[in-house]
Design a protein around this motif. Structure first.
Motif, PDB file in Angstrom:
ATOM      1  N   LEU A   1       0.566  -1.041   0.203  1.00 54.48           N
ATOM      2  CA  LEU A   1       0.567   0.176   0.390  1.00 54.48           C
ATOM      3  C   LEU A   1       1.258   1.398   0.263  1.00 54.48           C
ATOM      4  CD1 LEU A   1      -3.185  -0.583   2.144  1.00 54.48           C
ATOM      5  CD2 LEU A   1      -2.891  -0.776   0.034  1.00 54.48           C
ATOM      6  N   LYS A   2       2.032   1.234   0.940  1.00 52.75           N
ATOM      7  CA  LYS A   2       2.685   2.482   0.968  1.00 52.75           C
ATOM      8  C   LYS A   2       3.267   2.373  -1.066  1.00 52.75           C
ATOM      9  CE  LYS A   2       3.988   1.743   5.721  1.00 52.75           C
ATOM     10  NZ  LYS A   2       5.087   1.417   6.394  1.00 52.75           N
ATOM     11  N   ARG A   3       3.736   1.345  -1.084  1.00 51.41           N
ATOM     12  CA  ARG A   3       4.287   1.448  -2.655  1.00 51.41           C
ATOM     13  C   ARG A   3       3.328   1.927  -3.900  1.00 51.41           C
ATOM     14  NH1 ARG A   3       4.785  -3.222  -3.130  1.00 51.41           N
ATOM     15  NH2 ARG A   3       3.030  -3.448  -5.235  1.00 51.41           N
ATOM     16  N   VAL A   4       1.505   1.545  -3.500  1.00 57.13           N
ATOM     17  CA  VAL A   4       0.945   2.126  -4.440  1.00 57.13           C
ATOM     18  C   VAL A   4       0.344   3.597  -4.337  1.00 57.13           C
ATOM     19  CG1 VAL A   4      -0.831   1.404  -3.599  1.00 57.13           C
ATOM     20  CG2 VAL A   4      -0.926   1.674  -5.701  1.00 57.13           C
ATOM     21  N   ALA A   5       0.941   4.010  -3.207  1.00 54.08           N
ATOM     22  CA  ALA A   5       0.170   5.698  -2.951  1.00 54.08           C
ATOM     23  C   ALA A   5       1.866   6.546  -3.387  1.00 54.08           C
ATOM     24  CB  ALA A   5      -0.107   5.666  -1.119  1.00 54.08           C
ATOM     25  N   GLY A   6       2.410   6.176  -3.243  1.00 54.45           N
ATOM     26  CA  GLY A   6       4.035   6.730  -4.053  1.00 54.45           C
ATOM     27  C   GLY A   6       3.509   6.704  -5.242  1.00 54.45           C
ATOM     28  N   ARG A   7       3.267   5.682  -6.095  1.00 48.92           N
ATOM     29  CA  ARG A   7       2.517   5.715  -7.892  1.00 48.92           C
ATOM     30  C   ARG A   7       1.632   6.731  -8.043  1.00 48.92           C
ATOM     31  NH1 ARG A   7       1.903   0.279 -10.549  1.00 48.92           N
ATOM     32  NH2 ARG A   7       2.075   1.924 -12.131  1.00 48.92           N
ATOM     33  N   LEU A   8       0.601   6.933  -6.409  1.00 44.05           N
ATOM     34  CA  LEU A   8      -0.662   7.557  -6.634  1.00 44.05           C
ATOM     35  C   LEU A   8      -0.484   8.913  -5.778  1.00 44.05           C
ATOM     36  CD1 LEU A   8      -2.897   5.058  -6.033  1.00 44.05           C
ATOM     37  CD2 LEU A   8      -2.861   5.583  -8.466  1.00 44.05           C
ATOM     38  N   ALA A   9       1.124   9.237  -6.017  1.00 45.26           N
ATOM     39  CA  ALA A   9       1.015  10.994  -5.151  1.00 45.26           C
ATOM     40  C   ALA A   9       0.579  11.478  -6.648  1.00 45.26           C
ATOM     41  CB  ALA A   9       2.050  10.560  -4.942  1.00 45.26           C
ATOM     42  N   SER A  10      -0.242  12.212  -7.266  1.00 45.60           N
ATOM     43  CA  SER A  10      -0.230  12.282  -7.401  1.00 45.60           C
ATOM     44  C   SER A  10      -2.136  13.058  -7.770  1.00 45.60           C
ATOM     45  CB  SER A  10      -0.192  12.235  -9.905  1.00 45.60           C
ATOM     46  OG  SER A  10      -0.549  11.567 -10.437  1.00 45.60           O
ATOM     47  N   ALA A  11      -2.038  11.714  -7.729  1.00 46.50           N
ATOM     48  CA  ALA A  11      -3.779  11.932  -6.832  1.00 46.50           C
ATOM     49  C   ALA A  11      -4.116  12.362  -6.288  1.00 46.50           C
ATOM     50  CB  ALA A  11      -4.080  11.082  -6.595  1.00 46.50           C
ATOM     51  N   LYS A  12      -3.266  13.633  -5.276  1.00 46.94           N
ATOM     52  CA  LYS A  12      -3.630  15.051  -4.579  1.00 46.94           C
ATOM     53  C   LYS A  12      -3.820  15.506  -5.443  1.00 46.94           C
ATOM     54  CE  LYS A  12       0.565  14.362  -1.930  1.00 46.94           C
ATOM     55  NZ  LYS A  12       1.781  14.758  -1.585  1.00 46.94           N
ATOM     56  N   SER A  13      -3.252  15.948  -6.740  1.00 47.20           N
ATOM     57  CA  SER A  13      -3.816  16.832  -7.834  1.00 47.20           C
ATOM     58  C   SER A  13      -5.232  16.637  -8.826  1.00 47.20           C
ATOM     59  CB  SER A  13      -2.497  17.712  -8.695  1.00 47.20           C
ATOM     60  OG  SER A  13      -3.255  18.228  -8.967  1.00 47.20           O
ATOM     61  N   THR A  14      -6.481  16.946  -8.141  1.00 44.46           N
ATOM     62  CA  THR A  14      -7.422  16.769  -8.514  1.00 44.46           C
ATOM     63  C   THR A  14      -8.193  17.682 -10.230  1.00 44.46           C
ATOM     64  OG1 THR A  14      -8.507  17.532  -7.234  1.00 44.46           O
ATOM     65  CG2 THR A  14      -8.067  15.001  -7.359  1.00 44.46           C
ATOM     66  N   LEU A  15      -8.840  17.544 -10.686  1.00 38.27           N
ATOM     67  CA  LEU A  15      -9.896  17.716 -11.729  1.00 38.27           C
ATOM     68  C   LEU A  15     -11.029  17.926 -10.508  1.00 38.27           C
ATOM     69  CD1 LEU A  15     -11.199  19.535 -13.652  1.00 38.27           C
ATOM     70  CD2 LEU A  15     -11.108  17.683 -15.592  1.00 38.27           C
ATOM     71  N   THR A  16     -12.186  18.978 -10.277  1.00 35.84           N
ATOM     72  CA  THR A  16     -12.756  18.665  -9.799  1.00 35.84           C
ATOM     73  C   THR A  16     -14.120  19.627 -10.599  1.00 35.84           C
ATOM     74  OG1 THR A  16     -12.341  18.811  -7.707  1.00 35.84           O
ATOM     75  CG2 THR A  16     -14.227  19.518  -7.642  1.00 35.84           C
ATOM     76  N   VAL A  17     -15.110  19.291 -10.235  1.00 37.02           N
ATOM     77  CA  VAL A  17     -16.645  19.301 -11.101  1.00 37.02           C
ATOM     78  C   VAL A  17     -17.900  20.181 -10.050  1.00 37.02           C
ATOM     79  CG1 VAL A  17     -18.160  19.500 -12.569  1.00 37.02           C
ATOM     80  CG2 VAL A  17     -16.283  19.061 -13.353  1.00 37.02           C
ATOM     81  N   VAL A  18     -17.846  20.759  -9.999  1.00 36.98           N
ATOM     82  CA  VAL A  18     -18.885  21.439  -9.017  1.00 36.98           C
ATOM     83  C   VAL A  18     -20.119  21.869  -9.623  1.00 36.98           C
ATOM     84  CG1 VAL A  18     -19.581  22.336  -7.056  1.00 36.98           C
ATOM     85  CG2 VAL A  18     -17.333  22.319  -6.969  1.00 36.98           C
ATOM     86  N   VAL A  19     -21.620  21.218  -9.555  1.00 39.07           N
ATOM     87  CA  VAL A  19     -22.504  21.536 -10.346  1.00 39.07           C
ATOM     88  C   VAL A  19     -23.586  22.069  -8.725  1.00 39.07           C
ATOM     89  CG1 VAL A  19     -24.850  21.226 -11.889  1.00 39.07           C
ATOM     90  CG2 VAL A  19     -21.912  19.948 -11.457  1.00 39.07           C
ATOM     91  N   GLY A  20     -24.298  23.278  -9.394  1.00 40.76           N
ATOM     92  CA  GLY A  20     -24.842  23.819  -8.129  1.00 40.76           C
ATOM     93  C   GLY A  20     -24.496  25.504  -7.719  1.00 40.76           C
ATOM     94  N   LYS A  21     -25.098  25.622  -6.232  1.00 40.04           N
ATOM     95  CA  LYS A  21     -24.960  27.189  -6.391  1.00 40.04           C
ATOM     96  C   LYS A  21     -23.467  27.518  -4.744  1.00 40.04           C
ATOM     97  CE  LYS A  21     -26.216  30.268  -8.213  1.00 40.04           C
ATOM     98  NZ  LYS A  21     -25.481  31.443  -8.923  1.00 40.04           N
ATOM     99  N   PRO A  22     -22.674  26.601  -5.101  1.00 33.59           N
ATOM    100  CA  PRO A  22     -21.023  27.071  -3.756  1.00 33.59           C
ATOM    101  C   PRO A  22     -20.567  28.377  -3.465  1.00 33.59           C
ATOM    102  CG  PRO A  22     -19.795  26.077  -5.442  1.00 33.59           C
ATOM    103  CD  PRO A  22     -21.644  26.504  -5.964  1.00 33.59           C
ATOM    104  N   THR A  23     -20.906  28.123  -2.552  1.00 37.44           N
ATOM    105  CA  THR A  23     -20.537  29.563  -1.509  1.00 37.44           C
ATOM    106  C   THR A  23     -18.873  29.269  -1.646  1.00 37.44           C
ATOM    107  OG1 THR A  23     -21.131  28.989   0.895  1.00 37.44           O
ATOM    108  CG2 THR A  23     -22.701  30.421  -0.611  1.00 37.44           C
ATOM    109  N   GLY A  24     -17.888  30.594  -1.394  1.00 38.89           N
ATOM    110  CA  GLY A  24     -16.836  31.011  -1.161  1.00 38.89           C
ATOM    111  C   GLY A  24     -16.183  29.839  -2.207  1.00 38.89           C
ATOM    112  N   LEU A  25     -16.177  29.531  -3.512  1.00 37.74           N
ATOM    113  CA  LEU A  25     -15.675  28.467  -4.731  1.00 37.74           C
ATOM    114  C   LEU A  25     -16.386  29.696  -6.003  1.00 37.74           C
ATOM    115  CD1 LEU A  25     -16.826  25.425  -4.124  1.00 37.74           C
ATOM    116  CD2 LEU A  25     -14.466  26.387  -3.637  1.00 37.74           C
ATOM    117  N   SER A  26     -15.071  29.719  -6.253  1.00 39.39           N
ATOM    118  CA  SER A  26     -14.980  29.824  -8.147  1.00 39.39           C
ATOM    119  C   SER A  26     -14.377  28.959  -8.905  1.00 39.39           C
ATOM    120  CB  SER A  26     -14.747  31.325  -8.459  1.00 39.39           C
ATOM    121  OG  SER A  26     -13.658  31.900  -7.685  1.00 39.39           O
ATOM    122  N   GLY A  27     -14.480  29.549 -10.475  1.00 35.45           N
ATOM    123  CA  GLY A  27     -14.201  28.176 -10.910  1.00 35.45           C
ATOM    124  C   GLY A  27     -14.697  28.406 -12.456  1.00 35.45           C
ATOM    125  N   GLY A  28     -14.623  27.578 -14.090  1.00 31.97           N
ATOM    126  CA  GLY A  28     -14.955  28.020 -15.007  1.00 31.97           C
ATOM    127  C   GLY A  28     -13.950  27.972 -15.841  1.00 31.97           C
TER     128      GLY A  28
END
Length: 466
Positions: A439-466
């Motif tokens: 699990l430690k080995r695979v976590a190292g390989r997935l370190a890039s997973a800390k950077s994500t593409l996030t899509v939010v659908v709704g009227k969230p407060t405190g967020l901006s994007g587009g």
């Protein structure tokens, strides 16, 4: 067989016909089917699971995996033509989906009404569906009606009609479904995520097409898709039930033998998700925002896929014991449901998380999910978490085999994933063998997973994007 839950995708209608009659009566014997299916996972010492699965090769060279069982006079046949919506014309998405919807809308010399009547009279279930990487089909029939069932399937895949009346009727249904989906937050989030992650790639196009593209699909598109994609070279078949290997071999040639030998598929490139590190907000007047978070994952053939599968279960794969559930729901009450899951497509591996939460608490929820992603990658899980994950994942595996249709579906997915005919024997042992070091080995390989593409659908407060 990855255990993946694919991102939201509804269809314009159920792709297929389901009829009652004799099959409904047979459903009363479900307990017998359960016993038959679970026998695959609890073999006697003299007979392993693998020996229950027979690889059948027809005289014409068509291969299928068979579990021969006469507990009930039923046959379940599942098959897939590799290719799917990734083969749609770039400027006309939705062709594969519409074509799959029409394969049971008349075939050969039988228009739709006559074809449906024959299915109903014999209590035959016939179903087709298109995904990104394949067109799938299934037949379920009483043994006594197998000749009719297999003949109707043969006509559907070798001589689809694509009559004008049927095309327009199913097109109208598909457009109605697209209109409904245009206001559904989950559907919007999935479409937006794939469009942002895979621009200029087939995975970035909507499987069911768009309100603009579906009206442009004509019979030439449909016929061309069938001619290029429905072939013996990209065909995979799994069968469970009351049919012998010798009989199945003959039926495979009868059903699929007239198909072209080779599919004419457009090459699809392997790809990585784009837009990582960004948040895209799609405004929608709803009380809760839907969140879809995705990042790079592992291919199904990767040697570390099983350790990654266990790691994901600990993060968000369990409804009640996962870290995301404990931190997002139990500790803070931010959402009723929160989860993570792997997706192994033919040309990319992905790792997703998702939730729905009040607009004013969306930013907080995203922060906690991101922290849990980072924590499990940086620190890894505990031995207790690993032991609990193993117990759940191995103990629950039998639930995938509690009907003959599920058994056939699992055998088909094993073929698609290229895991080998003995995978059912090996699968739990692979999970049991996972260690904290893995699990430690695979976590190292997935370190890039800390950077994500996030899509939010709704009227969230405190967020901006587009």
């Amino acid at each position: 067989m990855s255990g993946a839950v694919l991102p939201f995708r509804s269809t314009a209608r159920p792709h297929g016909r389901t009829f009652g009659g004799a099959l409904a009566g047979a459903a009363a014997l479900l307990s017998l089917m359960v016993a038959m299916s679970l026998a695959l996972l609890t073999p006697t010492p003299a007979q392993s699971q693998t020996t229950r699965i027979t690889k059948v090769t027809s005289p014409g060279g068509i291969e299928a995996w068979l579990v021969h069982d006469t507990t009930l006079p039923l046959i379940a046949l599942e098959f897939a033509f590799m290719g799917g919506a990734a083969q749609d014309p770039a400027d006309v998405p939705g062709v594969a989906s519409l074509a799959a919807s029409l394969l049971d809308e008349g075939a050969g010399d039988m228009p739709a009404e006559a074809f449906h009547r024959e299915l109903a009279d014999k209590a035959i279930e016939l179903h087709f569906d298109a995904g990104r990487d394949e067109v799938r089909g299934s037949v379920r029939t009483l043994s006594e009606n197998r000749d009719t069932a297999f003949d109707l399937l043969r006509l559907a895949v070798t001589h689809p009609r694509f009559d004008t009346e049927a095309v327009e009727r199913i097109r109208t249904a598909q457009l109605a479904a697209l209109r409904r989906r245009s206001t559904e937050p989950n559907a919007i989030a999935s479409l937006q995520w794939f469009a942002k992650a895979f621009p200029n790639h087939p995975y970035g196009r909507p499987v069911d097409g768009t309100l603009e593209s579906v009206p442009k699909i004509n019979t030439d598109h449909l016929a061309a898709f069938a001619a290029k994609n429905l072939a013996r070279s990209n065909l995979k078949v799994a069968v469970v039930g009351d049919i012998t290997p010798e009989e199945l071999g003959k039926q495979l040639d009868r059903i699929f033998g007239a198909l072209p030998a080779n599919a004419t598929l457009t090459p699809v490139a392997n790809v990585k998700p784009q837009g990582l590190g960004t948040v895209d907000v799609v405004p929608l007047e709803v009380s809760q925002s839907v969140v879809m978070i995705g990042t790079d994952g592992l291919d199904r053939q990767d040697k570390d896929f099983i350790p990654a599968y266990v790691l994901n279960h600990i993060l968000g794969g369990s409804a009640f014991s996962s870290r995301l559930f404990k931190e997002v729901r139990e500790a803070r009450g931010l959402a009723y449901s929160v989860y993570s899951y792997q997706v192994a497509l033919e040309h990319v591996g992905l790792w997703f998380a998702g939730t729905a939460t009040k607009n004013e608490r969306t930013a907080e929820s995203l922060k906690i999910i991101a922290e849990e992603f980072a924590k499990i990658i940086d620190e890894g899980p505990s031995q207790t978490e690993l032991d609990e994950a193993k117990a759940y994942l191995t103990g629950s595996y039998a639930l995938r085999f509690d009907t003959s249709s599920k058994v056939a579906g699992q055998l088909l997915q094993i073929q698609i994933d290229k895991l080998g005919i003995d995978y059912i024997d090996r699968r739990n042992a692979l999970i049991e063998a996972v260690t904290l070091d893995d699990l430690k080995r695979v976590a190292g390989r997935l370190a890039s997973a800390k950077s994500t593409l996030t899509v939010v659908v709704g009227k969230p407060t405190g967020l901006s994007g587009g």
